[in-house]
Each structure stands twice: as C-alpha cells, then as structure tokens.
Motif scaffolding. Structure first.
Motif, PDB file in Angstrom:
ATOM      1  N   GLU A 222     -19.672   2.912  -6.732  1.00  0.00           N
ATOM      2  CA  GLU A 222     -18.481   3.164  -5.851  1.00  0.00           C
ATOM      3  C   GLU A 222     -18.953   3.492  -4.343  1.00  0.00           C
ATOM      4  OE1 GLU A 222     -15.632   2.958  -6.670  1.00  0.00           O
ATOM      5  OE2 GLU A 222     -15.578   2.462  -8.720  1.00  0.00           O
ATOM      6  N   LEU A 223     -19.970   4.226  -4.191  1.00  0.00           N
ATOM      7  CA  LEU A 223     -20.478   4.651  -2.801  1.00  0.00           C
ATOM      8  C   LEU A 223     -20.695   3.265  -2.154  1.00  0.00           C
ATOM      9  CD1 LEU A 223     -20.902   7.064  -0.859  1.00  0.00           C
ATOM     10  CD2 LEU A 223     -23.198   7.006  -1.842  1.00  0.00           C
ATOM     11  N   VAL A 224     -21.472   2.314  -2.805  1.00  0.00           N
ATOM     12  CA  VAL A 224     -22.048   0.947  -2.281  1.00  0.00           C
ATOM     13  C   VAL A 224     -20.749   0.183  -1.617  1.00  0.00           C
ATOM     14  CG1 VAL A 224     -23.064  -1.317  -2.587  1.00  0.00           C
ATOM     15  CG2 VAL A 224     -24.251   0.655  -3.091  1.00  0.00           C
ATOM     16  N   ALA A 225     -19.760   0.293  -2.602  1.00  0.00           N
ATOM     17  CA  ALA A 225     -18.518  -0.456  -2.264  1.00  0.00           C
ATOM     18  C   ALA A 225     -17.685   0.206  -0.949  1.00  0.00           C
ATOM     19  CB  ALA A 225     -17.453  -0.412  -3.637  1.00  0.00           C
ATOM     20  N   ALA A 226     -17.860   1.400  -0.927  1.00  0.00           N
ATOM     21  CA  ALA A 226     -17.192   2.419   0.117  1.00  0.00           C
ATOM     22  C   ALA A 226     -17.766   1.990   1.482  1.00  0.00           C
ATOM     23  CB  ALA A 226     -17.388   3.778  -0.108  1.00  0.00           C
ATOM     24  N   TYR A 227     -18.800   1.752   1.516  1.00  0.00           N
ATOM     25  CA  TYR A 227     -19.960   1.264   2.732  1.00  0.00           C
ATOM     26  C   TYR A 227     -19.450  -0.008   3.173  1.00  0.00           C
ATOM     27  CZ  TYR A 227     -23.647   4.940   3.299  1.00  0.00           C
ATOM     28  OH  TYR A 227     -24.121   6.268   3.735  1.00  0.00           O
ATOM     29  N   VAL A 228     -19.458  -1.005   2.195  1.00  0.00           N
ATOM     30  CA  VAL A 228     -19.194  -2.389   2.590  1.00  0.00           C
ATOM     31  C   VAL A 228     -17.822  -2.588   3.110  1.00  0.00           C
ATOM     32  CG1 VAL A 228     -21.085  -3.283   1.387  1.00  0.00           C
ATOM     33  CG2 VAL A 228     -18.757  -3.217   0.263  1.00  0.00           C
ATOM     34  N   ARG A 229     -16.748  -1.852   2.255  1.00  0.00           N
ATOM     35  CA  ARG A 229     -15.324  -1.942   2.677  1.00  0.00           C
ATOM     36  C   ARG A 229     -15.145  -1.425   4.200  1.00  0.00           C
ATOM     37  NH1 ARG A 229     -14.396   0.323  -2.687  1.00  0.00           N
ATOM     38  NH2 ARG A 229     -13.353  -1.246  -3.868  1.00  0.00           N
ATOM     39  N   ALA A 230     -15.985  -0.423   4.678  1.00  0.00           N
ATOM     40  CA  ALA A 230     -15.959   0.057   5.935  1.00  0.00           C
ATOM     41  C   ALA A 230     -16.808  -0.536   7.156  1.00  0.00           C
ATOM     42  CB  ALA A 230     -16.544   1.496   6.218  1.00  0.00           C
ATOM     43  N   GLY A 231     -17.332  -1.826   6.280  1.00  0.00           N
ATOM     44  CA  GLY A 231     -18.212  -2.882   7.283  1.00  0.00           C
ATOM     45  C   GLY A 231     -19.599  -2.444   7.538  1.00  0.00           C
ATOM     46  N   CYS A 233     -22.749  -3.291   6.055  1.00  0.00           N
ATOM     47  CA  CYS A 233     -23.215  -3.972   4.939  1.00  0.00           C
ATOM     48  C   CYS A 233     -24.687  -3.414   5.073  1.00  0.00           C
ATOM     49  CB  CYS A 233     -23.448  -5.443   5.366  1.00  0.00           C
ATOM     50  SG  CYS A 233     -21.930  -6.112   5.431  1.00  0.00           S
ATOM     51  N   GLU A 234     -25.345  -3.113   6.026  1.00  0.00           N
ATOM     52  CA  GLU A 234     -26.696  -2.671   5.960  1.00  0.00           C
ATOM     53  C   GLU A 234     -27.107  -1.358   5.394  1.00  0.00           C
ATOM     54  OE1 GLU A 234     -29.030  -4.457   7.056  1.00  0.00           O
ATOM     55  OE2 GLU A 234     -28.130  -6.117   8.147  1.00  0.00           O
ATOM     56  N   GLU A 235     -26.046  -0.466   5.616  1.00  0.00           N
ATOM     57  CA  GLU A 235     -26.309   0.940   4.854  1.00  0.00           C
ATOM     58  C   GLU A 235     -25.887   0.606   3.399  1.00  0.00           C
ATOM     59  OE1 GLU A 235     -25.301   1.857   8.852  1.00  0.00           O
ATOM     60  OE2 GLU A 235     -24.668   0.283   7.346  1.00  0.00           O
ATOM     61  N   GLY A 236     -25.037  -0.424   2.864  1.00  0.00           N
ATOM     62  CA  GLY A 236     -24.600  -0.608   1.528  1.00  0.00           C
ATOM     63  C   GLY A 236     -25.962  -1.327   0.887  1.00  0.00           C
ATOM     64  N   THR A 257     -21.687  -6.690  -4.851  1.00  0.00           N
ATOM     65  CA  THR A 257     -20.921  -5.991  -4.016  1.00  0.00           C
ATOM     66  C   THR A 257     -21.638  -6.337  -2.584  1.00  0.00           C
ATOM     67  OG1 THR A 257     -20.291  -4.281  -5.464  1.00  0.00           O
ATOM     68  CG2 THR A 257     -19.993  -3.779  -3.098  1.00  0.00           C
ATOM     69  N   VAL A 258     -22.684  -5.996  -2.551  1.00  0.00           N
ATOM     70  CA  VAL A 258     -23.459  -6.118  -0.983  1.00  0.00           C
ATOM     71  C   VAL A 258     -23.370  -7.853  -0.799  1.00  0.00           C
ATOM     72  CG1 VAL A 258     -25.448  -5.528   0.490  1.00  0.00           C
ATOM     73  CG2 VAL A 258     -24.481  -4.078  -1.402  1.00  0.00           C
ATOM     74  N   ILE A 259     -23.772  -8.539  -1.590  1.00  0.00           N
ATOM     75  CA  ILE A 259     -23.940  -9.971  -1.388  1.00  0.00           C
ATOM     76  C   ILE A 259     -22.867 -10.350  -1.027  1.00  0.00           C
ATOM     77  CG2 ILE A 259     -24.233 -12.395  -2.650  1.00  0.00           C
ATOM     78  CD1 ILE A 259     -26.479 -10.701  -4.384  1.00  0.00           C
ATOM     79  N   ASN A 260     -21.599 -10.250  -1.646  1.00  0.00           N
ATOM     80  CA  ASN A 260     -20.304 -10.492  -1.268  1.00  0.00           C
ATOM     81  C   ASN A 260     -20.003  -9.958   0.285  1.00  0.00           C
ATOM     82  OD1 ASN A 260     -17.586 -11.901  -1.792  1.00  0.00           O
ATOM     83  ND2 ASN A 260     -16.913  -9.607  -2.085  1.00  0.00           N
ATOM     84  N   ALA A 261     -20.413  -8.804   0.290  1.00  0.00           N
ATOM     85  CA  ALA A 261     -20.010  -8.384   1.836  1.00  0.00           C
ATOM     86  C   ALA A 261     -20.865  -9.182   3.010  1.00  0.00           C
ATOM     87  CB  ALA A 261     -20.332  -6.768   1.833  1.00  0.00           C
ATOM     88  N   TYR A 262     -22.011  -9.589   2.773  1.00  0.00           N
ATOM     89  CA  TYR A 262     -22.707 -10.254   3.508  1.00  0.00           C
ATOM     90  C   TYR A 262     -22.161 -11.586   3.738  1.00  0.00           C
ATOM     91  CZ  TYR A 262     -27.082  -7.357   4.212  1.00  0.00           C
ATOM     92  OH  TYR A 262     -27.946  -6.414   4.547  1.00  0.00           O
ATOM     93  N   GLY A 263     -21.795 -12.173   2.569  1.00  0.00           N
ATOM     94  CA  GLY A 263     -21.116 -13.569   2.570  1.00  0.00           C
ATOM     95  C   GLY A 263     -19.611 -13.529   3.498  1.00  0.00           C
ATOM     96  N   ARG A 264     -19.117 -12.597   3.219  1.00  0.00           N
ATOM     97  CA  ARG A 264     -17.783 -12.582   4.082  1.00  0.00           C
ATOM     98  C   ARG A 264     -17.900 -12.322   5.609  1.00  0.00           C
ATOM     99  NH1 ARG A 264     -15.424  -7.925   2.987  1.00  0.00           N
ATOM    100  NH2 ARG A 264     -16.379  -7.248   1.170  1.00  0.00           N
ATOM    101  N   ALA A 265     -19.184 -11.795   5.765  1.00  0.00           N
ATOM    102  CA  ALA A 265     -19.422 -11.546   7.362  1.00  0.00           C
ATOM    103  C   ALA A 265     -20.212 -12.804   7.913  1.00  0.00           C
ATOM    104  CB  ALA A 265     -20.395 -10.332   7.450  1.00  0.00           C
ATOM    105  N   GLY A 266     -20.345 -13.747   7.247  1.00  0.00           N
ATOM    106  CA  GLY A 266     -21.042 -14.897   7.553  1.00  0.00           C
ATOM    107  C   GLY A 266     -22.531 -14.891   7.504  1.00  0.00           C
TER     108      GLY A 266
END
Length: 352
Positions: A222-231, A233-236, A257-266
């Motif tokens: 949940e904490l990782v998801a909170a980080y990536v939702r806030a943009g 990615c590195e912290e997550g 969760t983090v892989i998906n965040a990186y992907g959405r950020a290109g």
C-alpha cells in the motif's frame, strides 16, 4: 396425482443430477408464488444437503430468497436453524434479509452478525449514516469491536472518499483504549494511499513501528502504491530494498506496481531493469506482471521483445490470459508487424 409433501425428498433424489443443474432461484420463486412455500423449503433443504456433500456452496440469491420467504411466513425458528446449517455469514447476505429474521424472532445479534451487516453496508455505498447507527447499537449492547469491525468501517470510508471520517473513527478507537492491529492499520493506510496522500501513509507506517505493530507485505504494498500514485517512482522502487531489509519479502504485487508506474511514465528501461531484478531476487512474476511488461513494450512497438516475454511465460509455467493475447494481437495489427501474427497464433495454439 399430487405428490405428498413427505415424499418429495425421494422424488428429488430420483432426479438429483438434473435438479442440481436447474435454475434453483426460479423454481423457489414459482413455488412461493403458487403458495407452496413449504415445498420451496423442502427443495432448498435438499439442495443444501447435497451441495454440502459435494463440498460446494448454495447460490447466494437462493439463500436470500429463502430467508425472505421464511421471514414473511414468520418461520423464524426455521430461519435461525438455517443460519446455523449453512454458515450464513459466508454469503454476505443483504441486510434486509438478515435483520428481518433476527429481530422478528427476538434473537440477539452477535459480533459476527454486526460485522456482516457493516460489510454489506460498506459495499453498498452511501451508507455512512447507517454504519454509524450500527456502531452506536453495538456500543449500546456492550459488544467490543474487533479488527474486522474496525477495518471494515475504515474501508467503507475509503470507498466513499471519507478521509476525515476514517481518521476520526480511527482516532476515536484509540481514545477508547482500542489497540489497532496490522489489519486495521493497513485499512487506514490504504484509504490515504489510494487518495495519493503519501505523507499520511508514511505517518501511519511510523505509528505502526512506534507501537511495535509489525508491518506486513500488504502494508508495504500500500505504501509503494501511495508513492507511485503521487508520481514518486524512484521512492517506490527504493522502498523495495527497504522492505527486504525489514525481513519482509517484496512480492509480485510490489514489483508490478512500480514496473507499471515506470511504464506509464515512459521509463521503459528502468521498468525492464526492475523486472530483471525481480526475477533475480527469486520473486516469480505473475500474469499481471507479464501483461504489464507486454503492454509497456507494445506502446514502444518492441514486438520482438514481446515475443521473448511470451516464450518466457511459457517456460516459467505462467498461463497467458485474454489480456495477454489481445495485447500481442493488437501489436501485430500495426503496420509492418503482420509477419508476427502467425507466430502469436502458433504460440496460442501451443498453450491450449
């Protein structure tokens, strides 16, 4: 000639396999409308007995219908026995069906009863005032909240975006002497994590640690998801190493969760690097992980790498799903990629 009531069970047994496949709800409704509620009950009891033998569950809608019928006919003692026979709390029975029997029969609701009703109200939405009413009723009867009660109420707040209400409820619990457990903390963390308020999520984690309440994989996910939702990615991604240092192994959900965040950020290369780290650490990717990587590669038209990932799924024993094949075929439909269509279809045939 009309079949006697006590002979119906033998009739049911004679056509057992057909009866277990028919529309039970439809038959019960038909019997009820025709004034044969007793026959409906006999059929229902027969189905319950046979599904238990097969280690299966009775259709939820049929359970609710039967409870309503018994309530209308004032057969509350029969309904009470029904509750005992089929573990009614497993069915998340709707509140009207559940409470009509409890209160009209003079039974006292237990903690399990209230927890089931809170769960139902929470999933219904727009029921906060009803939840508060149930909580007041529980207090008036002297029932003490457990972790299920607290986490259910907090999760209900999260579904409706009631962040302040969730925090006030949680703080009120502590003022009354309640010691939150990991499940309750996780529910609160999820509420603020989904809202993207990572600072509050961090505060909740710190409070857990200060109170010697051990975080688990759900907490960190949940904490990782909170980080990536806030943009962030590195912290997550950095949190993955922190999780491991705490003795809690990151799982597929954490990495995905983090892989998906990186992907959405290109940031495809960072995502692929983390994907490799995931496998090197011994964490096995699931179908969601693979689909995330495939979708990310597809957006960059990197089809050869997608085919390699598909082959990797096969060798690792991870079965592709509809999303997997649709992602592959959608990519093959782009200009110049038609040569890969047969390869994808051939892979699909080999799977099935």
């Amino acid at each position: 000639m009309e079949c006697p009531l006590n002979g119906l069970s033998d009739l049911f047994d004679s056509c057992k396999f057909k009866l277990l496949e028919v529309d039970l709800v439809g038959i019960l409704k038909a019997l009820d409308v025709s004034g044969n509620w007793e026959r409906a009950l006999l059929l229902f009891e027969w189905v319950v007995r046979n599904t238990m033998i097969e280690n299966e569950k009775v259709d939820k809608e049929a359970v609710q219908l039967m409870v309503r019928i018994l309530g209308r006919e004032s057969q509350h003692s029969i309904a009470s026995k029904l509750f005992d026979a089929i573990s009614i709390e497993e069915y998340s029975l709707d509140v009207r069906a559940y409470t009509s029997v409890l209160y009209e029969s003079g039974l006292s609701p237990t903690l399990v009863t209230y927890n089931v009703m809170l769960d139902v109200y929470g999933k219904m939405g727009r029921s906060w005032h009803k939840i508060l009413g149930l909580l007041d009723e529980m207090r008036s009867t002297g029932l003490e909240f457990d972790e299920f009660t607290c986490s259910t109420v907090i999760s209900a707040c999260g579904r409706e975006g009631l962040l302040n209400e969730a925090k006030e409820f949680f703080d009120g619990l502590k003022l009354q002497g309640y010691v939150p457990g990991t499940v309750t903390y996780n529910s609160l963390l999820q509420v603020f994590g989904k809202a993207g308020i990572y600072s509050e999520a961090l505060s909740i984690l710190k409070e857990m640690e200060d109170n010697n309440c051990p975080p688990d994989s759900v907490t960190y996910n949940e904490l990782v998801a909170a980080y990536v939702r806030a943009g962030f990615c590195e912290e997550g991604a950095a949190l993955i190493d922190t999780i491991a240092s705490k003795g809690v192994m990151p799982n597929a959900v954490t990495y995905t969760t983090v892989i998906n965040a990186y992907g959405r950020a290109g940031r495809v290369n960072e995502a692929l690097s983390l994907f490799d780290r995931m496998k090197e650490s011994g964490c096995v990717p699931n179908v969601c992980t693979y689909n995330t990587v495939l979708g990310m590669l597809g957006k960059k038209s990197r089809l050869e790498e997608m085919v390699k990932i598909l082959c990797e799924m096969k060798s690792s024993g991870c079965t592709p799903n509809r999303i997997t094949w649709n992602t592959m075929l959608a990519m093959c439909g782009t200009k110049g990629m038609d040569k890969y269509v047969n390869l994808v279809f051939r892979n699909e045939e080999l799977w099935f």
